[in-house]
Write an enzyme that holds these catalytic residues in place. Sequence first.
Site, PDB file in Angstrom:
ATOM      1  N   HIS A 155       0.843  -1.220   0.000  1.00  0.00           N
ATOM      2  CA  HIS A 155       0.000   0.000   0.000  1.00  0.00           C
ATOM      3  C   HIS A 155       0.869   1.257   0.000  1.00  0.00           C
ATOM      4  O   HIS A 155       0.430   2.314   0.465  1.00  0.00           O
ATOM      5  CB  HIS A 155      -0.938   0.039   1.210  1.00  0.00           C
ATOM      6  CG  HIS A 155      -1.717  -1.212   1.416  1.00  0.00           C
ATOM      7  ND1 HIS A 155      -2.981  -1.396   0.937  1.00  0.00           N
ATOM      8  CD2 HIS A 155      -1.382  -2.378   2.045  1.00  0.00           C
ATOM      9  CE1 HIS A 155      -3.419  -2.611   1.277  1.00  0.00           C
ATOM     10  NE2 HIS A 155      -2.453  -3.225   1.935  1.00  0.00           N
ATOM     11  N   SER A 276      15.411  21.238 -16.431  1.00  0.00           N
ATOM     12  CA  SER A 276      14.220  22.058 -16.647  1.00  0.00           C
ATOM     13  C   SER A 276      14.646  23.344 -17.339  1.00  0.00           C
ATOM     14  O   SER A 276      15.710  23.890 -17.058  1.00  0.00           O
ATOM     15  CB  SER A 276      13.582  22.387 -15.295  1.00  0.00           C
ATOM     16  OG  SER A 276      12.778  23.546 -15.405  1.00  0.00           O
ATOM     17  N   LYS A 282      16.711  21.558 -11.292  1.00  0.00           N
ATOM     18  CA  LYS A 282      15.998  20.307 -11.557  1.00  0.00           C
ATOM     19  C   LYS A 282      16.837  19.232 -12.243  1.00  0.00           C
ATOM     20  O   LYS A 282      17.677  19.515 -13.089  1.00  0.00           O
ATOM     21  CB  LYS A 282      14.751  20.581 -12.433  1.00  0.00           C
ATOM     22  CG  LYS A 282      13.624  21.267 -11.725  1.00  0.00           C
ATOM     23  CD  LYS A 282      13.087  20.533 -10.507  1.00  0.00           C
ATOM     24  CE  LYS A 282      12.318  19.282 -10.868  1.00  0.00           C
ATOM     25  NZ  LYS A 282      11.018  19.614 -11.478  1.00  0.00           N
ATOM     26  N   GLU A 289       9.833   8.298 -16.779  1.00  0.00           N
ATOM     27  CA  GLU A 289       8.451   8.760 -16.949  1.00  0.00           C
ATOM     28  C   GLU A 289       7.924   8.371 -18.324  1.00  0.00           C
ATOM     29  O   GLU A 289       6.758   7.992 -18.477  1.00  0.00           O
ATOM     30  CB  GLU A 289       8.388  10.279 -16.776  1.00  0.00           C
ATOM     31  CG  GLU A 289       8.693  10.720 -15.355  1.00  0.00           C
ATOM     32  CD  GLU A 289       8.896  12.218 -15.290  1.00  0.00           C
ATOM     33  OE1 GLU A 289       7.983  12.918 -14.830  1.00  0.00           O
ATOM     34  OE2 GLU A 289       9.966  12.696 -15.712  1.00  0.00           O
TER      35      GLU A 289
END
Length: 453
Positions: A155, A276, A282, A289
Amino acid sequence: MTLWGGRFSQKLDDLAWALNSSLPVDQRMALQDVEGSIAWADAIHKAGILSDEEHASIALGLDTVRKEFASGEFVFQPSDEDIHTAVERRLSELIGVAAGKLHTGRSRNDQVATDFRLWMLQAIPELTSAFTNLQSALVEQAELAGETIMPGYTHLQRAQPILLGHWWLSHYWALKRDVERLNDLTKRVSVLPLGSGALAGAPFALDRNALAKNLGFAEVSQNSLDAVSDRDFAAEYLFVCSMASVHLSKLAEQIVLYTTAEFGFFELSDAFSTGSSLMPQKKNPDVFELTRGKAGTMIGLLTGLMSTLKGLPSTYDKDLQEDKAPVFQATDTLLSILPVMAAALQTLTVKADRMRSAIDSTMMATDLADYLVEKGVPFREAHSLAGKVVRAAGEGKVRMEELPLEAYQVISPVFEADVYQVFDPLESINKRNTVGGTSLQSVKNQIKKIKGE
Ligand code: ARG
């Protein structure tokens, strides 16, 4: 030139032509189309359809066409409707009228199914090797991980300590099933449709078994109606690719999560991170992804083809032309993801200290219950007593191992001074020594099994 037209008094409308043409997609099967044609010429020569000279001339011409494809010299013409037309058109330029005999008894319906299967038979080993490389990267990381411990989650809540190596290998086994599925599929791909004609079979004595052998197929299709329309292999292939993508997305999601500042379990190498345009600090895990995102596209390819196949009347319907693009796209997607994943995993840094400090002693509450069980307490009661220890520690705002022995003995007199040993996470891990458990021995055994030692 089209391969048809005798009964028509008007030429096909330009826009309809563009819609109908499949060359942009099926030119990828050029070599398979030539290979299938060479074998077909052989078969109809043996069946007495081609004379020795015609056969020799066709075989020589097709060999030239093959060389032109292999060297990139082949020039497509705007009139080439599909790869089959292009090959036959070029053959007729090279050898003249004899080329017109090649298509005897053959239809593009059995031809395209044959080409497609031949294409897939060469794609399967290519994909397999890309999977195998990623699997090796996972095993390599598992070996490097040694006794590194990390929190295991259910979970997404901290559950029990596990070895990092066990976690890496969990992804290995999932991919192993994908590779097995992919290779199991081979026997259903390796069935020759050629000789089925448009739908009803070939009208002359043709040795289809010899033809199959010649092309490397393991079997011959047994029903021409089924053979020209069977695209199960394409749907299955897309399922295998989708399932694998789902597995990759699961791994990718965890890399994304574990490289966040909040987790900080891994750091990606710069070579596999992106920046970024606005925020200079970043470092983004785009590669993972995209892997996660492309799994969605992949499932779409599978459901797209399944929907196309649903309710189609036998036998060949032009809808079936929609079969190749998703298969090619799925293949390209996996072939672009897999090597990048492998390299990104090989070069990431493991932050063992962060993983270690994410383990708190409540994660050994099960071990505390097991401790009581070993002393004869039934598990249900032990579970409840261990729960009371968790609560007492929470109320006292201390860790479980900081509670004094008296506090334990108030909860149960069964607790003794040796209770504090259960809070060693490596102890907890190594106790789970059954086959498939997280103990160091079990992880070593998994690696041995994987390496076939
Ligand atoms: N381009 C077609 C396909 O990919 C080839 C078969 C065409 N057959 C036909 N009867 N028009 O399915």
